[in-house]
Write an enzyme that holds these catalytic residues in place. Structure first.
Site, PDB file in Angstrom:
ATOM      1  N   ASP A 126      44.858  25.696  49.380  1.00  0.00           N
ATOM      2  CA  ASP A 126      44.932  26.326  48.180  1.00  0.00           C
ATOM      3  C   ASP A 126      43.554  26.497  47.901  1.00  0.00           C
ATOM      4  OD1 ASP A 126      45.624  26.961  45.683  1.00  0.00           O
ATOM      5  OD2 ASP A 126      45.081  25.065  44.708  1.00  0.00           O
TER       6      ASP A 126
ATOM      7  N   THR B 118      30.735  39.357  41.090  1.00  0.00           N
ATOM      8  CA  THR B 118      29.946  40.369  40.338  1.00  0.00           C
ATOM      9  C   THR B 118      30.646  41.063  39.520  1.00  0.00           C
ATOM     10  OG1 THR B 118      30.305  41.993  42.057  1.00  0.00           O
ATOM     11  CG2 THR B 118      28.266  40.743  42.308  1.00  0.00           C
TER      12      THR B 118
ATOM     13  N   ARG C  54      47.455  35.958  45.166  1.00  0.00           N
ATOM     14  CA  ARG C  54      48.530  36.244  43.918  1.00  0.00           C
ATOM     15  C   ARG C  54      49.988  35.808  44.829  1.00  0.00           C
ATOM     16  NH1 ARG C  54      47.232  36.416  39.635  1.00  0.00           N
ATOM     17  NH2 ARG C  54      45.483  37.743  38.975  1.00  0.00           N
TER      18      ARG C  54
END
EC number: 7.6.2.1
Length: 1135
Positions: A455, A675, A836
């Site tokens: 993970d 960023t 995701r």
């Protein structure tokens, strides 16, 4: 990008186009799979579409093979498949699942439900009181080894087959079963205790008569439940009401999806507006909810109030839900329960734990079958040499029982005790404190891993964001120069205050016009910093939360608390930890966010003045747009400004031309910083009014609403003024980089499976060196149907040695149509990042790797969303993290930090496997040597099925005489732990499984046959005159040989090993003196007592020594020569 792909090949097959569309509709339908799979095989190039001949060359082998199912297939294992499918079918019929349906739930009226819904109880146990004994016995006798012993032990009840005493067969078997039962019972009791704690938590339930306390397990669908702050939500609910006056609250979902940021949930408007709590019972309302589903990120439903005129209808979405296992983070919430127990999202997303069996156990199981075959063949040979005379069938069975020592029952006992010893060593290791072994049956698996699935959030990273860099184009500020920014901010706000405030509104308009006329004027650094910091302080979705002072009532409490703006009392909440880091940073340089509700923001300047901004519009961040925007109006001046921040990819085309943005973004990404580009645009009153009209119109349209809204917003996103670039660091866990490098050098392939965004995942993959600096990254484009997946896989196939980044949705499409091809390509990658991913998808990827590669997998995670993956893997490791203990409780091994995995695998995993392999083979050798002696003895004595040694000697041989030295092999190590960590390449050898294979096993068989033959023949040849004493002599030589063989096998001596050798020898010498009546031959000569005078003679001593020397010396010489001329890799290091 999408336009550049040549889709002309697909046109060739225009008749198949409708098929794609139907596939998109029937997302899970597999009927079309077999008929159309071969239509579009993957090929090396798109041109392959044109000529159909090439179709069959690239068909995956797996599918071609499946077709030829004939008699051969049936005999070679097809019967197993058929039996298995019949059993599954029966089981399925017996416990047919109830179909899940959509439901109508009346508020506070559980009795109105038409259906019976499951109990709201958590259950993690494997067995119940009735299934425990049969279940455990089945798990034990599933192994050939144990089943074999059961049959042999039962055969001893038949008088004609009885060979020795019953205890010699039943005692070891009973011991093994007892140990296993106790171990399973303890595990079950722990699970039961944990479940009981969860199920007996008390909650307040609203009834017509007021509040009553109910247990979590007694909550029903339709109940109105009150959940306090920091309480776990017990079942899936619709959020009706909250004590917060904003009508919304925050919840923590880390146990559900692994994300530690708080989620904002909104109460249903109709019920939130009711004056008092009790009014929930005075209205007649119901919730219509869709059927229970896996997807935790979506929900569709309606709320209807019947007694209003006209009826009130509100649509419900994911923001009105409170899923079970999440925790309320602010205020008190009241909800109506819609799903309970097995139907809640959290339970639907967890897979059930399976009984894990180590690869070593499976290999030993295979070897025992081979041994059994040898044993039957040997018995048949004996009967054949006898000439099949008399009741030969009975004799055959007697021989089988006689030679049953070929498969020693002590194998299971030794290995199980060995496993416990390894577990104890792991827990006692001071270098990895806090490590817990929860499954003691698979420590050897740690030494055989090929794939590590990890993970990201909380496992590789600490999930703590820190603001590191602000870049203004000409100047860059790092952590050490933040004080300069602070002084600029103080200075610029001091000037604003010193200006007369009454003229500010009049002077602001001309200044904007002059600015538009002459945009080329360079601003001073101070004003640019002022603008940038102000933009960061305003453009976000962060809410400051104040810990309430002691109050009596929830409602007044929060109202008072909002007035207390003291700094030590404030915490920030947002759906992304990055945003919180940015707002914390603006606070540190002097601009503090003090208050926020749905339509205004308040910011405190360094001088303590409060500036109020109205929020006119907010455009939230989505994974498609990759940016968020906000339009605010400063109350004091009436200035309207549109601020926007987002990923550099999305913002590059929106901001005015500049020459530094791309380069600086690259520099920051290489440092592992996340960023964000910040920009602004000033709007006049007319511009904003025009925008608002168009925007509202677009929001009301029925067709293509999302597209129209996006188009209106895009009309604003043009030529924006670039203010700054920010860099935020998600701190990695301690020593993640060296640990990942160590694992990679050990030949372990690392896959990162995360629920996080693609950019974040890629960024962490680079900064943690999961993907090495010089490697390319192939980002798999989003695909939604078969044609797209096909083209994208072909594009990926042309890349070599590059890491793959793919999202969960695209992965699902690829697996539906091209599972075999996709896994084959992905397994060639040095690293794979899946972002995701839902919890079930993580487990699905683990199972895919197990099926397609047949290698051992290990999953490591720290949140509730990793439990399915941990349970599906061959070896699950949980980290006790900030996200709670759910993962570490479900795992086989629990560690406190990611860096400990290096030592756990390289040292403990490697040692456990090598020791168990040596121990298993040695125990088999111990059984085979005595069976060889029995065979020689029987063949000399006219093939009589008479035991050579009495029952007691046999039990003693397997226990007190040789057990301690043989078991001391669990202390053996070939290299020091430091060496194993310094040269992780040593670990790579283990994955080939060479420590225990048919080759090594055959070597041991040859050794056993050689030694057994020498011992028995030697005893018979040297003792012609004193034949009575053949038992004493051969047995003594046997014990000495075993002790010497242990010494030969050991690579590093430990003081306990020496002690064990001498202790065993002492025990044997003592028993020679006291148990002499057992040293006769067979039952015939029980009278032939062993006289002590014979043992003490010099003849006895030299003859025993001679036999032992002949049986062991050649092996020592061979070992010495082998070490000299082809040394194993570890010996080169240790020397």
């Amino acid at each position: 990008m999408a336009d550049s792909i040549p889709l002309n090949p697909v046109r060739q097959n225009s008749k198949k186009i409708p098929y794609y569309n139907s596939a998109r509709l029937s997302r899970y339908s597999l009927e079309d799979e077999s008929s159309n799979l071969d239509e579009m095989p993957l090929m090396m190039s798109e041109e392959g579409f044109e000529n159909d001949e090439s179709d069959y060359q690239t068909l995956p082998r797996a599918r071609v093979n499946q077709r030829h199912r004939g008699l051969g297939w049936f005999l070679l294992g097809g019967w197993k498949v058929l039996c298995g499918s019949c059993c599954d079918c029966l089981a399925h019929t017996c416990r047919r699942k109830k179909e899940l349906k959509a439901r109508t739930v009346w508020l506070g009226c559980p009795e109105k439900c038409e259906e019976k819904y499951p109990r709201n109880a958590i259950k993690n146990q494997k067995y119940n009181i009735f299934t425990f004994v049969p279940g455990v016995l089945y798990q034990q006798f599933k192994f050939f080894l144990n089943l074999y012993f059961l049959v042999v032990a039962c055969s001893q009840f038949v008088p004609s087959l009885k060979i020795g005493y019953l205890y010699t067969y039943w005692a070891p078997l009973g011991f093994v079963l007892a140990v296993t039962m106790v171990r399973e019972a303890v595990d079950e009791a722990r699970r039961y205790q944990r479940d009981k704690e969860m199920n007996s938590q008390l909650y307040s339930k609203l009834t017509v008569r007021g509040k009553i306390q109910v247990k979590s397990s007694d909550i029903q669908v339709g109940d109105l439940i009150i959940v306090e702050k920091n309480q776990r939500i017990p079942a899936d609910m619709i959020f009706l009401r909250t004590s917060e006056k904003t009508g919304s609250c925050f919840i923590r979902t880390d146990q559900l999806d692994g994300e530690t940021d708080w989620k904002l949930k909104v109460a249903v408007g109709c019920t939130q507006r009711l004056p008092a709590l009790g009014d929930l019972f005075s209205i007649s309302a119901y919730v219509y909810a869709q059927k229970p589903q896996l997807d935790i990120h979506s929900f569709e439903g309606n709320f209807t109030r019947e007694d209003a005129d006209p009826q009130i209808h509100e649509s419900l979405s994911i923001e009105n839900t409170l899923w079970a296992s999440t925790v309320v983070a602010s205020g008190t919430v009241i909800g109506v329960v819609i799903y309970t127990g097995k139907e809640t999202r959290s339970v639907l997303n967890t897979s059930y734990a399976k009984n894990k069996v180590g690869l070593l156990d499976l290999e030993l199981n295979r070897l025992t079958k081979a041994l059994f075959l040898a044993q039957v063949v040997l018995s048949v040979v004996m009967i054949a040499l006898q000439g099949f005379v008399g009741p030969w069938f009975r004799n055959l069975f007697r021989f089988v029982v006689l030679f049953s020592y070929i498969i020693p029952i002590s194998l299971r006992v030794n290995l199980d005790m060995g496993k416990s010893a390894y577990g104890w060593m792991i827990m006692k290791d001071e270098n990895i404190p806090g490590t817990v072994v929860r499954t003691s049956t698979i420590p050897e698996e740690l030494g055989r891993l090929v794939y590590l699935l990890t993970d990201k959030t909380g496992t590789l990273t600490q999930n703590e964001m820190i603001f590191k860099r602000l870049h203004l184009g000409t100047v860059s500020y790092g952590t050490d120069t933040m004080d300069e920014i602070q002084s600029h901010i103080i200075q610029s706000y001091a000037q604003v205050v010193s200006q007369p405030s009454n003229g500010s509104s009049s002077s602001s308009t001309p200044s904007r016009k002059s600015q538009a006329a002459a945009p080329k004027v360079r601003k001073s650094v101070s004003s640019r910093i002022h603008e940038a910091v102000k933009a960061i302080a305003l453009c976000h979705n962060v809410t400051p939360v104040y810990e309430s002072r002691a109050g009596v009532n929830g409602e007044t409490e929060s109202a008072e608390a909002d007035q207390d703006f003291s700094d030590d009392n404030r915490t920030y909440q947002a759906s992304s930890p990055d945003e919180v880091a940015l707002v914390r940073w603006t606070e540190s340089v002097g601009l503090t966010l003090v208050n926020r509700d749905l339509n205004s923001l308040q910011v405190k300047t360094p001088s303590g003045q409060i500036l109020t901004f109205s929020i006119l519009q907010i455009f939230p961040f989505t994974s498609e747009s990759k940016r968020m925007g906000i339009i605010v109006m400063e109350e004091s001046t009436g200035d309207i400004t549109f601020y926007m921040k987002g990923a550099d990819v999305a913002m590059a085309s929106i901001v005015q031309y500049n020459d530094w943005l791309e380069e600086e973004c690259g520099n920051m990404a290489r440092e592992g910083l996340r960023t964000l580009v910040v920009a602004k645009k000033s709007l006049s009153e007319e511009q904003y009014q025009d925008f608002e009209n168009r925007y509202n119109q677009a929001k009301l349209s029925i067709h293509d609403r999302a597209l129209k809204v996006a188009a209106v917003v895009e009309s604003l996103e043009r030529e924006m003024e670039l203010l700054c670039l920010t860099g935020v660091e998600d701190q990695l866990q301690a020593d993640v980089r060296p640990t990942l490098e160590l694992l990679r050098n050990a030949g372990i392939k690392i896959w990162m499976l995360t629920g996080d965004k693609l950019e974040t995942a890629t960024c962490i993959a680079k900064s943690s060196h999961l993907v090495s600096r010089n490697q390319d990254i192939h980002v798999f484009r989003p695909v939604s149907n078969r044609g797209e997946a096909h083209l994208e896989l072909n594009a990926f196939r042309r890349k070599h040695d590059c890491a793959l980044v793919i999202s969960g949705d695209s992965l699902e499409v690829c697996l539906r149509y091209y599972e075999h091809e996709f896994v084959e390509l992905a397994c060639q990658c040095p690293a794979v990042v899946c972002c995701r991913c839902s919890p079930t998808q993580k487990a699905q990827i683990v199972r895919l790797l197990q099926q397609h590669t047949a290698n051992r997998t290990c999953a490591i995670g720290d949140g509730g969303n990793d439990v399915s993956m941990i349970q599906a893997a061959d070896c699950g490791i949980g980290i006790e993290g900030k996200e709670g203990k759910q993962a570490s409780l479900a795992a086989d091994f629990s560690i406190t930090q990611f860096k400990h995995i290096g030592r756990l695998l390289m040292v403990h995993g490697r040692n456990s496997y090598k020791r168990s392999a040596a121990l298993g083979q040695f125990v088999m050798h111990r059984g085979m040597i005595i069976s060889t002696m029995q065979a020689v003895f029987s063949s000399i004595f006219f093939f009589a099925s008479v035991p050579l040694y009495q029952g007691f000697l046999m039990v003693g041989y397997a226990t007190i005489y040789t057990m301690f030295p043989v078991f001391s092999l669990v202390l053996d190590q070939d290299v020091k732990p430091e060496m194993a960590l310094l040269y992780p390449e040593l670990y790579k050898d283990l994955t080939k499984g060479r420590s225990l294979s048919f080759k090594t096993f055959l070597i041991w068989v040859l050794i056993s046959v050689y030694q057994g033959g020498i011992l028995m023949y030697g005893a018979l040849v040297l003792f012609e005159s004193e034949f009575v004493h053949v038992v004493a002599i051969s047995f003594t030589a046997l014990i000495l040989t075993e002790l010497l063989m242990v010494a030969l096998t050991i690579r590093t001596w430990h003081w306990l090993m020496v002690l064990a050798e001498f202790f065993s020898l002492g025990c044997y010498v003592a028993s020679l003196a006291f148990l002499n009546e057992y040293f006769g031959i067979g039952r015939v000569s029980l009278g032939a007592f062993l006289d002590l005078s014979f043992i003490t003679t010099r003849a006895f001593l030299w003859k025993v020594s001679a036999i032992t020397l002949v049986s062991c010396l050649p092996l020592y010489i061979i070992k010495y020569l082998k070490r000299k001329f082809s040394p194993p890799s570890y010996s080169k290091l240790s020397s």
